[in-house]
Write an enzyme that holds these catalytic residues in place. Structure first.
Site, PDB file in Angstrom:
ATOM      1  N   TYR A  21       0.928  -1.235  -0.152  1.00 30.07           N
ATOM      2  CA  TYR A  21       0.151  -0.336  -0.118  1.00 30.07           C
ATOM      3  C   TYR A  21       1.176   1.329  -0.003  1.00 30.07           C
ATOM      4  O   TYR A  21       0.953   2.215   0.974  1.00 30.07           O
ATOM      5  CB  TYR A  21      -1.081   0.114   1.022  1.00 30.07           C
ATOM      6  CG  TYR A  21      -1.903  -1.122   1.069  1.00 30.07           C
ATOM      7  CD1 TYR A  21      -3.511  -0.678   0.432  1.00 30.07           C
ATOM      8  CD2 TYR A  21      -1.846  -2.780   1.974  1.00 30.07           C
ATOM      9  CE1 TYR A  21      -3.864  -1.706   0.020  1.00 30.07           C
ATOM     10  CE2 TYR A  21      -2.272  -3.553   1.493  1.00 30.07           C
ATOM     11  CZ  TYR A  21      -3.855  -3.342   0.331  1.00 30.07           C
ATOM     12  OH  TYR A  21      -4.862  -3.889  -0.426  1.00 30.07           O
ATOM     13  N   TYR A 149     -12.026  -9.028   6.462  1.00 29.26           N
ATOM     14  CA  TYR A 149     -11.043  -8.759   5.399  1.00 29.26           C
ATOM     15  C   TYR A 149     -10.199  -9.859   5.155  1.00 29.26           C
ATOM     16  O   TYR A 149     -10.074 -11.444   5.895  1.00 29.26           O
ATOM     17  CB  TYR A 149      -9.840  -7.748   6.183  1.00 29.26           C
ATOM     18  CG  TYR A 149      -8.360  -7.568   5.131  1.00 29.26           C
ATOM     19  CD1 TYR A 149      -8.212  -6.685   3.864  1.00 29.26           C
ATOM     20  CD2 TYR A 149      -7.344  -8.799   5.034  1.00 29.26           C
ATOM     21  CE1 TYR A 149      -7.156  -7.266   2.838  1.00 29.26           C
ATOM     22  CE2 TYR A 149      -5.996  -9.117   4.333  1.00 29.26           C
ATOM     23  CZ  TYR A 149      -5.666  -7.962   3.527  1.00 29.26           C
ATOM     24  OH  TYR A 149      -4.919  -7.713   2.168  1.00 29.26           O
ATOM     25  N   ASP A 250     -11.747 -17.978   7.780  1.00 30.41           N
ATOM     26  CA  ASP A 250     -10.559 -17.606   7.647  1.00 30.41           C
ATOM     27  C   ASP A 250      -9.392 -17.110   8.728  1.00 30.41           C
ATOM     28  O   ASP A 250      -9.638 -16.202   9.079  1.00 30.41           O
ATOM     29  CB  ASP A 250     -10.718 -16.794   7.057  1.00 30.41           C
ATOM     30  CG  ASP A 250      -8.954 -15.896   6.590  1.00 30.41           C
ATOM     31  OD1 ASP A 250      -8.291 -16.952   6.845  1.00 30.41           O
ATOM     32  OD2 ASP A 250      -9.211 -14.626   5.643  1.00 30.41           O
ATOM     33  N   LYS A 279       0.207 -16.165   7.467  1.00 24.50           N
ATOM     34  CA  LYS A 279       0.593 -15.764   8.794  1.00 24.50           C
ATOM     35  C   LYS A 279       1.514 -16.289   9.454  1.00 24.50           C
ATOM     36  O   LYS A 279       3.290 -16.553   8.899  1.00 24.50           O
ATOM     37  CB  LYS A 279      -0.116 -14.672   9.831  1.00 24.50           C
ATOM     38  CG  LYS A 279      -0.802 -13.556   8.348  1.00 24.50           C
ATOM     39  CD  LYS A 279      -1.359 -12.675   8.952  1.00 24.50           C
ATOM     40  CE  LYS A 279      -1.316 -11.456   8.006  1.00 24.50           C
ATOM     41  NZ  LYS A 279      -2.887 -11.215   7.630  1.00 24.50           N
TER      42      LYS A 279
HETATM   43  C1  LIG Z   1      -3.247 -11.468   6.007  1.00 24.75           C
HETATM   44  C2  LIG Z   1      -5.115 -11.661   6.297  1.00 24.75           C
HETATM   45  C3  LIG Z   1      -4.796 -12.719   4.390  1.00 24.75           C
HETATM   46  C4  LIG Z   1      -3.792 -12.315   3.133  1.00 24.75           C
HETATM   47  O1  LIG Z   1      -2.954 -12.717   3.656  1.00 24.75           O
HETATM   48  P1  LIG Z   1      -1.671 -13.316   2.723  1.00 24.75           P
HETATM   49  O2  LIG Z   1      -0.663 -13.788   3.139  1.00 24.75           O
HETATM   50  O3  LIG Z   1      -1.471 -10.986   2.965  1.00 24.75           O
HETATM   51  O4  LIG Z   1      -2.010 -12.654   0.971  1.00 24.75           O
HETATM   52  C5  LIG Z   1      -6.404 -12.724   4.401  1.00 24.75           C
HETATM   53  N1  LIG Z   1      -6.604 -13.297   5.390  1.00 24.75           N
HETATM   54  C6  LIG Z   1      -6.890 -12.479   6.465  1.00 24.75           C
HETATM   55  C7  LIG Z   1      -7.838 -12.598   7.321  1.00 24.75           C
HETATM   56  C8  LIG Z   1      -5.728 -11.889   6.681  1.00 24.75           C
HETATM   57  O5  LIG Z   1      -5.226 -11.586   8.292  1.00 24.75           O
END
Ligand SMILES: *Cc1c(COP(=O)(O)O)cnc(C)c1O
Length: 429
Positions: A21, A149, A250, A279
């Site tokens: 960004y 997100y 997620d 992550k």
């Molecule tokens: C960071 C994140 C993503 C995307 O992961 P990237 O490795 O940045 O592509 C998707 N969902 C959630 C909840 C996240 O925190």
């Protein structure tokens, strides 16, 4: 190896390098890092910063953990990469075994990929391919909640908050999904059926079109750092069953202990049909992600017209990343993380309490090893970012949110220093 000075690095960065960004016209240049160790980031100018971000939720064991380094060194000697089509290997197989053991019950099949956004893309594709395979060709939409997100790629962008999310300008080029109100029932609040009225109405109105509900369990991360009720999540699971719709959780941000449970779904005692992790999977050592699904989803996909799941990244199952992930999960399974997260939780409660009385502050909330100060006004990044560096900490706010998710290994003294720095900066705003 070429030895560039700090000034040379800054000049080249400004000329050629995109950052997350970022803008090439912004006055805020990134800080060149010389090295990282434990909970410390050392800048090229020699300043040491205590890390509050764990490099975006990932470095749970701190930087350069000896066991992760050893695992990487050992694996490099054996095999850093080999294609995964038609071949398999121990690092990937043991990783999948561990993930299945750790994850909520019933998630038995694992698709390994390179990054979080791809893991979510894979989850979405699984849900749609499952629906198609079951003969529901018109189930071509997802239902999600506002303030979510799920990533920056196109399929994932289409599930991010349509207004406050970072992607509303792409509205016209994105798939149109269905958005219910954000979970209104906060973490400590008592749940009532009214809290799911809107999502129920959307399920009712669109039941023939919806393949899956996708959401971040308990913590909405990049969409606002909100914590919501486990009972809300439990009710969503029930509704998915009632309406015969898949649930995609997620847990890319929340997975691996961050919220005080190994997975945030455990707060509600539920299992999703599909789970995304990323992550912290390698302890922030390198990029890796995974999508887990139930036997029902896997069988449904494989019984369909294609007969196979239609996805296969070049670097799928990268042995080096899998070996490091195995070492990271072994560290977690030593079970120190629960005490560490509890200690961080107590330290955040204590250290951030004074923020509650500040006029700039709208809310202070803490869950597991996550501490959030929500301001009344958005911060001005070019002003605020250097203030944290001056204080000797690495904190990267967004909008009205100043938040930290330190490595689990942070000690009491460093954590107190970090929270004090946050208070000091907020006072000056
Ligand atoms: C960071 C994140 C993503 C995307 O992961 P990237 O490795 O940045 O592509 C998707 N969902 C959630 C909840 C996240 O925190």
């Amino acid at each position: 190896m070429a030895q560039y000075t700090q000034a040379q690095i800054e000049t080249l960065d400004k000329q050629h390098v995109w950052h997350p960004y970022s803008s090439f016209t912004s006055p805020l240049a990134p800080f060149p890092v010389a090295s990282t160790d434990g909970v410390r980031i050392t800048l090229m100018d020699g300043r040491e910063l205590i890390d509050g971000m764990a490099s975006w939720w990932s470095t749970v064991h701190g930087y350069g953990h000896p066991k992760l380094k050893q695992a990487a060194h050992d694996q490099i000697e054996i095999m850093s990469h080999v294609m995964f089509g038609g071949l398999t290997h121990e690092p990937a197989v043991t990783l999948c075994e561990k993930l299945v053991k750790l994850a909520p019950e019933g998630l038995n099949k694992v698709f390994i990929s390179d990054s979080g956004s791809v893991a979510v893309e894979v989850a979405i594709k699984m849900a749609f391919q499952y629906s198609i395979s079951q003969g529901h060709k018109n189930k071509n939409k997802l239902l999600t909640v506002k303030n979510g997100y799920h990533g920056d790629t196109f399929a994932t962008m289409a599930t991010c908050d349509p207004v406050n999310g970072m992607h509303h300008m792409f509205e016209k080029v994105l798939n149109q999904h269905i958005f219910a109100e954000a979970p209104a029932c906060l973490f400590d609040e008592e749940f009532n059926e009214q809290h799911v009225a809107d999502i129920k109405q959307k399920l009712e109105g669109h039941r023939s079109e919806i393949a899956a509900i996708i959401l971040e369990p308990i913590v909405q991360g990049a969409g606002g750092m909100r914590f919501y009720s486990p009972d809300y999540l439990k009710r969503i699971r029930e509704l998915c069953d009632e309406y015969d719709i898949l649930l995609i959780a997620d847990e890319i941000a929340t997975g691996f202990g961050r919220t005080g449970k190994m997975f945030a779904c455990e707060h509600a005692g539920i299992s999703p049909d599909i789970l995304c992790v990323g992550k912290a999977l390698t302890g922030g050592f390198m990029s890796l992600a995974a999508t887990l699904c139930s036997d029902k989803v896997a069988k449904g996909i494989c019984e369909g017209e294609a007969g196979v799941f239609m996805h296969g990244p070049t670097f799928m199952g990268n042995p080096l990343a899998c070996a490091v992930a195995n070492a990271s999960l072994d560290l977690l399974m030593e079970d120190k993380w629960q005490q560490q997260v509890a200690n961080i939780n107590a330290g955040l409660e204590k250290g951030l309490a004074p923020a509650r009385a500040l006029p700039q502050v709208n809310d202070v909330r803490i869950l597991g090893a996550i501490g959030v100060i929500e301001l009344h006004e958005p911060v001005d990044m070019p002003t605020v970012q250097p203030m944290f560096v001056e204080e000797g900490v690495w904190v990267r706010p967004f909008g009205k949110l100043i938040y930290v998710l330190p490595p689990f290994v942070i000690n009491e003294e460093d954590l107190a220093f970090l929270t004090q720095a946050m208070i000091n900066v907020v006072k000056k705003l």
